[in-house]
Enzyme design. Structure first.
Site, PDB file in Angstrom:
ATOM      1  N   HIS A 182     -38.457  43.830  -2.498  1.00 24.83           N
ATOM      2  CA  HIS A 182     -38.729  42.626  -3.196  1.00 24.83           C
ATOM      3  C   HIS A 182     -40.196  43.279  -3.929  1.00 24.83           C
ATOM      4  O   HIS A 182     -41.259  42.040  -3.534  1.00 24.83           O
ATOM      5  CB  HIS A 182     -38.628  42.235  -2.042  1.00 24.83           C
ATOM      6  N   HIS A 197     -36.984  33.086  -2.382  1.00 22.29           N
ATOM      7  CA  HIS A 197     -36.172  33.220  -0.906  1.00 22.29           C
ATOM      8  C   HIS A 197     -36.544  32.684  -0.082  1.00 22.29           C
ATOM      9  O   HIS A 197     -36.441  32.759   1.277  1.00 22.29           O
ATOM     10  CB  HIS A 197     -37.105  34.842  -0.701  1.00 22.29           C
ATOM     11  N   GLU A 221     -30.291  33.962  -2.741  1.00 24.07           N
ATOM     12  CA  GLU A 221     -30.965  34.369  -3.727  1.00 24.07           C
ATOM     13  C   GLU A 221     -30.173  34.563  -4.999  1.00 24.07           C
ATOM     14  O   GLU A 221     -29.678  35.628  -5.009  1.00 24.07           O
ATOM     15  CB  GLU A 221     -31.796  36.245  -3.138  1.00 24.07           C
TER      16      GLU A 221
HETATM   17  C1  BGC Z   1     -32.563  41.308   1.609  1.00 25.08           C
HETATM   18  C2  BGC Z   1     -32.580  41.930   2.909  1.00 25.08           C
HETATM   19  C3  BGC Z   1     -33.876  41.272   3.913  1.00 25.08           C
HETATM   20  C4  BGC Z   1     -34.360  39.850   3.419  1.00 25.08           C
HETATM   21  C5  BGC Z   1     -35.999  40.041   4.147  1.00 25.08           C
HETATM   22  C6  BGC Z   1     -33.569  40.016   1.896  1.00 25.08           C
HETATM   23  O1  BGC Z   1     -33.194  39.444   0.519  1.00 25.08           O
HETATM   24  O2  BGC Z   1     -31.190  41.402   0.928  1.00 25.08           O
HETATM   25  O3  BGC Z   1     -32.554  42.690   3.202  1.00 25.08           O
HETATM   26  O4  BGC Z   1     -33.780  41.618   4.667  1.00 25.08           O
HETATM   27  O5  BGC Z   1     -34.365  39.815   1.874  1.00 25.08           O
HETATM   28  O6  BGC Z   1     -36.745  40.844   3.710  1.00 25.08           O
END
Ligand code: BGC
Length: 362
Positions: free
Chosen positions: A124, A198, A326
């Site tokens: 991210h 998210h 997402e």
């Molecule tokens: C990811 C997860 C992660 C989460 C929070 C998601 O988009 O796929 O693996 O733990 O975000 O960070």
């Protein structure tokens, strides 16, 4: 019914309301903007990380309820426990959503190393992704409803990424209860970009989301290794717990997926604005339909939430307290030549849109 909505309509002002939301750790003022439509649907978004902090939509009895996880104040998003857990509640994600293996990729013959923040991988965006920066905010309205425009300049070299990237995100709350998110970006050097939001949804009032019924129009998903990095294989969902081409409760087969769902689905449709998912929560009657221009969808069932975080109104967020849908390009695309490209070049404009449409099934 008609009377109340007319009364509400007359109180809806042209521009979203804004209020202080606290201060960042380095002392900068943060604002919270609230967009409202004539049905009383309300979304609150802060310029810190572009985070959706609350989203009020009616249930089958007409009662408004908050359907996203989050905190009452910006400090909730900056506490050591929150930063350690890293759930990215409601945030804008960039420069690259999901993982880049080993935080490394090669572009036009040049090797780049990114900030690693998920074991050896980059997740991210890195240590300070778009979820942890202050965006320039401009509240307004359009023919589609109240809007909040957020802009951020991600500088050349930030978190290891090449190029000055200018990102604009417009949130719109429509009269028919959809939250629309439009992303645009331009760069002065070729760079990978993968933008998403998210938000963790819980359309009911239960402490987990296992009873929500989900449909994802995708015949394949991207297989991942133990570190959640795609192997490159696109595998058929048919006959597996990943098959959501027909509606299934999240909890029905989640026990067969070690850790829970945290995978990228390869959407069947890829052109224009197309279907990504539908969700139905039987106790509230609420429905949510997700449409996007993106080719993929990360369906994440809040597997890593463990009850250490307390959100709005003191609510404890345990495992599966919320789920994320997402919309995105596939994880680790910069290292997967067969995946749709995520490289944005100078002179090009990235354009991506996603809508979360709320409704009711009685
Ligand atoms: C990811 C997860 C992660 C989460 C929070 C998601 O988009 O796929 O693996 O733990 O975000 O960070």
């Amino acid at each position: 019914m008609a009377d109340t909505s007319q009364a509400a309509a007359s109180t809806v002002s042209a521009a979203p309301k804004s209020a202080p939301f606290g201060k960042t750790q380095d002392g900068q003022e943060v604002q919270l903007y609230t967009l409202t439509n004539a049905h009383g649907v309300q979304v609150s978004i802060t310029n810190y990380g572009g985070i959706i902090t609350s989203l009020l939509v009616p249930d089958k009895d007409g009662k408004l309820g908050d359907v996203v996880l989050g905190f009452d104040n910006v400090s909730g998003y900056q506490s050591p426990a929150y930063l350690k857990a890293g759930p990215y509640f409601g945030a804008l994600i960039g420069r690259y959503g999901n993982r880049i293996a080993q935080g490394k990729f090669t572009l036009d013959g040049k090797a780049y190393s990114l900030a690693q923040n998920n074991g050896a991988n980059t997740l991210h965006g890195g240590k300070q992704g778009f979820d942890k920066v202050l965006w320039q905010a401009q509240p307004g309205s359009s023919a589609d409803g109240q809007t909040l425009q957020l802009t951020y300049l991600s500088k050349d070299g930030e978190e290891g990424y090449p190029g000055n990237l200018t990102v604009t995100v417009v949130y719109t709350l429509t009269p028919d209860d959809a939250l629309k998110i439009d992303y645009t970006a331009t760069t002065d050097k070729a760079t990978p970009v993968n933008l998403t939001n998210h938000a963790y949804f819980n359309l009911g009032s239960g402490k987990d989301i296992l009873g929500h019924v989900v449909t994802i129009p995708a015949d394949r998903y991207t297989v991942v290794d133990a570190g959640l990095i795609p192997t490159g294989e696109l595998r058929a969902v048919k006959g597996t717990p990943f098959d959501f081409t027909t509606p299934h409760a999240i909890g029905e087969r989640i026990g067969q997926v070690p850790g829970g769902y945290d995978h990228n689905w390869v959407l069947n449709e890829t052109t224009g604005m197309h279907a990504a998912a539908t969700v139905y929560e039987p106790t509230s009657g609420r429905t949510m339909e997700v449409r996007t221009t993106e080719p993929g969808l990360q369906f994440y069932t809040g597997n890593f939430l463990d009850g250490t975080l307390k959100g709005k109104g003191g609510k404890v967020y345990g495992q599966h307290a919320g789920f994320c849908l997402e919309t995105q390009h596939f994880p680790d695309s910069p290292n997967q030549p067969k995946f749709p490209s995520t490289i944005l070049k100078p002179g090009q404009t990235l354009q991506s849109s996603t809508t979360y449409q709320f409704g009711l099934r009685k």
